[in-house]
Design a protein around this motif. Structure first.
Motif, PDB file in Angstrom:
ATOM      1  N   LYS A 181      66.851  27.893  25.796  1.00 23.02           N
ATOM      2  CA  LYS A 181      68.092  27.466  26.425  1.00 23.02           C
ATOM      3  C   LYS A 181      67.812  26.589  27.644  1.00 23.02           C
ATOM      4  O   LYS A 181      66.763  26.678  28.279  1.00 23.02           O
ATOM      5  N   ALA A 244      70.934  23.574  20.991  1.00 22.96           N
ATOM      6  CA  ALA A 244      71.424  24.475  22.043  1.00 22.96           C
ATOM      7  C   ALA A 244      70.991  24.074  23.443  1.00 22.96           C
ATOM      8  O   ALA A 244      71.510  24.608  24.420  1.00 22.96           O
ATOM      9  N   ILE A 247      73.558  18.880  26.499  1.00 23.50           N
ATOM     10  CA  ILE A 247      74.916  18.686  27.005  1.00 23.50           C
ATOM     11  C   ILE A 247      75.522  17.513  26.241  1.00 23.50           C
ATOM     12  O   ILE A 247      74.945  16.434  26.187  1.00 23.50           O
ATOM     13  N   ALA A 264      75.292  24.328  17.595  1.00 22.45           N
ATOM     14  CA  ALA A 264      75.219  24.884  18.945  1.00 22.45           C
ATOM     15  C   ALA A 264      74.945  23.768  19.932  1.00 22.45           C
ATOM     16  O   ALA A 264      74.363  22.736  19.599  1.00 22.45           O
ATOM     17  N   CYS A 265      75.358  23.970  21.170  1.00 30.96           N
ATOM     18  CA  CYS A 265      75.002  23.078  22.265  1.00 30.96           C
ATOM     19  C   CYS A 265      75.084  23.877  23.558  1.00 30.96           C
ATOM     20  O   CYS A 265      75.620  24.983  23.587  1.00 30.96           O
ATOM     21  N   HIS A 266      74.544  23.307  24.621  1.00 28.11           N
ATOM     22  CA  HIS A 266      74.616  23.987  25.920  1.00 28.11           C
ATOM     23  C   HIS A 266      76.013  23.882  26.512  1.00 28.11           C
ATOM     24  O   HIS A 266      76.555  24.848  27.061  1.00 28.11           O
ATOM     25  N   GLN A 267      76.582  22.694  26.403  1.00 33.71           N
ATOM     26  CA  GLN A 267      77.888  22.431  27.000  1.00 33.71           C
ATOM     27  C   GLN A 267      78.487  21.229  26.292  1.00 33.71           C
ATOM     28  O   GLN A 267      77.770  20.342  25.827  1.00 33.71           O
ATOM     29  N   VAL A 268      79.818  21.169  26.181  1.00 31.83           N
ATOM     30  CA  VAL A 268      80.472  20.013  25.569  1.00 31.83           C
ATOM     31  C   VAL A 268      81.654  19.582  26.430  1.00 31.83           C
ATOM     32  O   VAL A 268      82.424  20.421  26.921  1.00 31.83           O
ATOM     33  N   GLU A 269      81.764  18.280  26.635  1.00 35.39           N
ATOM     34  CA  GLU A 269      82.889  17.699  27.365  1.00 35.39           C
ATOM     35  C   GLU A 269      83.666  16.796  26.417  1.00 35.39           C
ATOM     36  O   GLU A 269      83.113  15.823  25.886  1.00 35.39           O
ATOM     37  N   LEU A 284      80.754  26.180  16.258  1.00 28.12           N
ATOM     38  CA  LEU A 284      80.061  25.614  17.422  1.00 28.12           C
ATOM     39  C   LEU A 284      79.889  26.723  18.449  1.00 28.12           C
ATOM     40  O   LEU A 284      80.877  27.241  18.981  1.00 28.12           O
ATOM     41  N   LYS A 285      78.620  27.055  18.715  1.00 28.09           N
ATOM     42  CA  LYS A 285      78.317  28.044  19.736  1.00 28.09           C
ATOM     43  C   LYS A 285      77.908  27.309  21.008  1.00 28.09           C
ATOM     44  O   LYS A 285      76.952  26.543  21.005  1.00 28.09           O
ATOM     45  N   ILE A 286      78.639  27.534  22.085  1.00 31.96           N
ATOM     46  CA  ILE A 286      78.313  26.930  23.368  1.00 31.96           C
ATOM     47  C   ILE A 286      77.578  27.988  24.182  1.00 31.96           C
ATOM     48  O   ILE A 286      78.142  28.998  24.590  1.00 31.96           O
TER      49      ILE A 286
END
Length: 289
Positions: A181, A244, A247, A264-269, A284-286
């Motif tokens: 992560k 994961a 961003i 998965a991703c760390h963060q999405v805007e 989608l797992k954030i």
């Protein structure tokens, strides 16, 4: 006379009793009575941050396996002066060691591949190192050792558990990939589930992201709506699909992304006017804050 001790823990005081002797061979006489000479020494700090960031076992090409490591510190690491081994334990039993070579800049990654030709064919990249010991089939652990190999060095980072077959364990990655992560920047000598994200049911070559970690990725939407297609839809190196550690930013584009697989991703805007859709086959797992 001198003696060098290996496999010691950094930043730790060690105490020694010294038994003087005279003579040699069977005629050696050791002092065992009275007051023995003593000595104390403290090992140096482990003054670099090197971590395992991706462990891969692509379902569609086992010869394209690799392990990615990253220098999360602020200075480069010269492996000609700093001895580090990447070691694999197979099925909780036999070992294979890889001595790291070259120099790794601050913030850079290094990829150790199983087969150089297959790696280049699969990812259109050249591996930093190759070794037949990178054969992790999902139940094999990988560990970083300082100052020596798995027998003589100090274990400072881990994927998996020593002497444990990973089959059925929380760290199993058979036909998948495991990603460190984004908020993990320091090594950990013990595998910790909260530091890792392991992909869904399977992961293919297209889902791997060798030599790319903690990326900032923007949706381009230039070829289709499919989030899970590697290529021009993403501005990442080689069109990598975000994992994961990434961003993700989604601006307004001709094609807006649709997720069709486990992702998965760390963060999405999602910017104003843009959209993100998730089909019933996808998720989608954030994993970030």
């Amino acid at each position: 006379a001198t003696h060098q001790f290996t496999g010691l823990t950094p930043n730790t005081a060690y105490y020694f009793k010294i038994y003087p002797y005279n003579g040699s061979g069977e005629s050696s006489n050791y002092k065992t009575d009275g007051t023995l000479p003593e000595a104390t020494a403290t090992t140096e700090m482990l003054d670099f941050d090197l971590i395992i960031t991706e462990v891969s076992d692509p379902q569609d090409n086992t010869d394209a396996r690799f392990v990615e490591i990253m220098n999360t510190g602020e200075t480069s690491i010269d492996f000609s002066t700093v001895t580090v081994y990447l070691s694999r334990q197979a099925n909780g039993e036999g070992w294979g060691d890889v001595l790291l070579t070259g120099t790794l800049a601050a913030g850079a990654t290094r990829v150790i591949a199983y087969n150089g030709t297959s790696y280049t064919s699969a990812y259109s990249l050249t591996a930093d190192q190759t070794s037949g010991n990178i054969t992790g089939s999902g139940n094999d652990g990988y560990f970083l050792y300082y100052g020596g190999n798995h027998s003589t060095g100090y274990k400072f980072d881990a994927y998996g558990v020593i002497d444990e077959d990973g089959t059925g364990m929380p760290w199993e990655y058979t036909d998948k990939k495991a990603v460190r992560k984004r908020n993990v920047t320091s090594p950990n000598p013990f595998w910790t589930a909260s530091e890792w994200e392991i992909s869904g049911s399977v992961a293919l070559v297209k889902d791997m992201t060798p030599a790319f970690h903690n990326g900032l990725v923007e949706w381009q939407g230039s070829t289709s709506t499919n989030w899970n297609t590697k290529g021009n839809n993403w501005n990442s190196p080689n069109g990598y699909i975000p994992d994961a550690s990434c961003i993700v930013t989604i601006p307004v584009k001709t094609f807006q992304p649709i997720i069709t697989e486990v992702s998965a991703c760390h963060q999405v805007e999602i910017q104003t006017g843009a959209s993100l859709s998730i089909q019933s086959t996808g998720s989608l797992k954030i994993v970030g804050p």
